[in-house]
Scaffold this active site. Structure first.
Site, PDB file in Angstrom:
ATOM      1  N   ILE A  80       0.649  -1.520  -0.046  1.00  0.00           N
ATOM      2  CA  ILE A  80       0.387   0.088   0.385  1.00  0.00           C
ATOM      3  C   ILE A  80       1.150   1.647  -0.681  1.00  0.00           C
ATOM      4  O   ILE A  80       1.591   1.339   0.464  1.00  0.00           O
ATOM      5  CB  ILE A  80      -0.997   0.462   1.459  1.00  0.00           C
ATOM      6  CG1 ILE A  80      -1.729  -1.499   1.208  1.00  0.00           C
ATOM      7  CG2 ILE A  80      -1.889   1.626   1.140  1.00  0.00           C
ATOM      8  CD1 ILE A  80      -2.609  -1.565  -0.043  1.00  0.00           C
ATOM      9  N   HIS A 116      -1.232 -12.173   7.967  1.00  0.00           N
ATOM     10  CA  HIS A 116      -0.401 -12.593   7.470  1.00  0.00           C
ATOM     11  C   HIS A 116       0.052 -13.526   8.201  1.00  0.00           C
ATOM     12  O   HIS A 116      -0.072 -14.000   9.194  1.00  0.00           O
ATOM     13  CB  HIS A 116       0.844 -11.448   7.515  1.00  0.00           C
ATOM     14  CG  HIS A 116       2.506 -11.751   7.332  1.00  0.00           C
ATOM     15  ND1 HIS A 116       2.619 -11.539   6.176  1.00  0.00           N
ATOM     16  CD2 HIS A 116       3.737 -12.491   7.366  1.00  0.00           C
ATOM     17  CE1 HIS A 116       3.815 -12.267   5.877  1.00  0.00           C
ATOM     18  NE2 HIS A 116       4.911 -12.117   6.707  1.00  0.00           N
TER      19      HIS A 116
END
Length: 197
Positions: A93, A109
Site C-alpha cells: 500500500i 499475514h
C-alpha cells in the site's frame, strides 16, 4: 454499519470468512466492495456469488502508483468505504491510500511477525525449520508487514507436516482470527465516533 472494502488478489478464502461473519451477524461491518488487482482471481467469482460489487484495478494500466491508488480511492469514495481490509492482497500500500485511510487499513499475514515478513512466509518458516509459526493481524504502514500488531495466534509445525498441511492449519486459524479481530476494531471504532443528532 461501517462499510468495508476487502482487497484481495487470489482465491479469496479470507474474503469469504469475512463475508460469512457478516452474514451470521458476528461482524459489525458490511463488506461493500471487493478491490482486486488481477482480473483472473477466483475471489471475483466469490464476490459475484455473494452479490458484492467488485472492481478490478490493474497497476499496469497506470504510469505511476499514485494514479493507480487514486483510481482505487475514487471507487472507495463511490461505495462509501470507511475501512480497508487486506486479505491476500499482493501489493504494498502506497502513500495515496495510507494518507486517506490512516489507521483504518488492516492486513493478515501467515507468520508471527516480525518473523518471516514478505512473500512466502510459510516457505520461509519451513526453510528455517521452526516448530512454531502462526498468524498476525496488523495495521498497515508504509513498510512490508511492519505496522503495529493487533492480534496473533500460534500454529505448531509438527514433524512430517507438508507445506500444504501447514498452509491449511494457518488458514483455519486465519478464518476465525481475522473476522473476530476486525469486529473488535470496528466495535472500538464505533464507540469512539461521536453520534450526531
Amino acid at each position: 454499519m461501517i462499510k468495508l472494502a476487502v482487497f484481495a488478489s487470489g482465491s479469496g478464502s479470507n474474503f469469504q470468512a469475512i463475508v460469512d461473519a457478516q452474514k451470521n451477524g458476528t461482524l459489525l461491518g458490511e463488506v461493500a466492495l471487493l478491490v482486486c488487482n488481477k482480473p483472473s482471481a477466483k475471489v471475483i467469482a466469490r464476490a459475484k456469488r455473494e452479490g458484492i460489487p467488485s472492481v478490478v484495478v490493474q497497476p499496469s494500466d497506470y504510469a505511476f502508483k499514485t494514479g493507480y491508488e487514486q483510481a482505487i480511492v475514487d471507487k472507495l469514495v463511490e461505495y462509501e468505504c470507511e475501512f480497508l481490509v487486506l486479505a491476500g492482497y499482493m501489493r504494498l500500500i502506497g502513500p495515496t491510500l495510507l494518507k486517506r485511510y490512516e489507521g483504518k487499513i488492516v492486513n493478515i499475514h501467515p507468520s508471527l511477525l516480525p518473523s518471516f515478513p514478505g512473500l512466502d512466509a510459510i516457505g520461509q518458516a519451513l526453510d528455517k525449520g521452526v516448530k512454531v509459526t502462526g498468524v498476525t493481524v496488523h495495521f498497515v504502514d508504509s513498510g512490508m508487514d511492519t505496522g503495529p500488531i493487533i492480534a496473533q495466534k500460534a500454529v505448531t509445525i509438527e514433524e512430517g507436516d507438508t507445506r500444504q498441511g501447514v498452509q491449511e492449519k494457518i488458514q483455519r486459524v486465519e478464518h476465525i482470527l481475522y473476522p473476530q479481530t476486525i469486529n473488535e476494531i470496528l466495535t472500538k471504532h464505533a464507540k469512539e465516533v461521536p453520534i450526531h443528532e
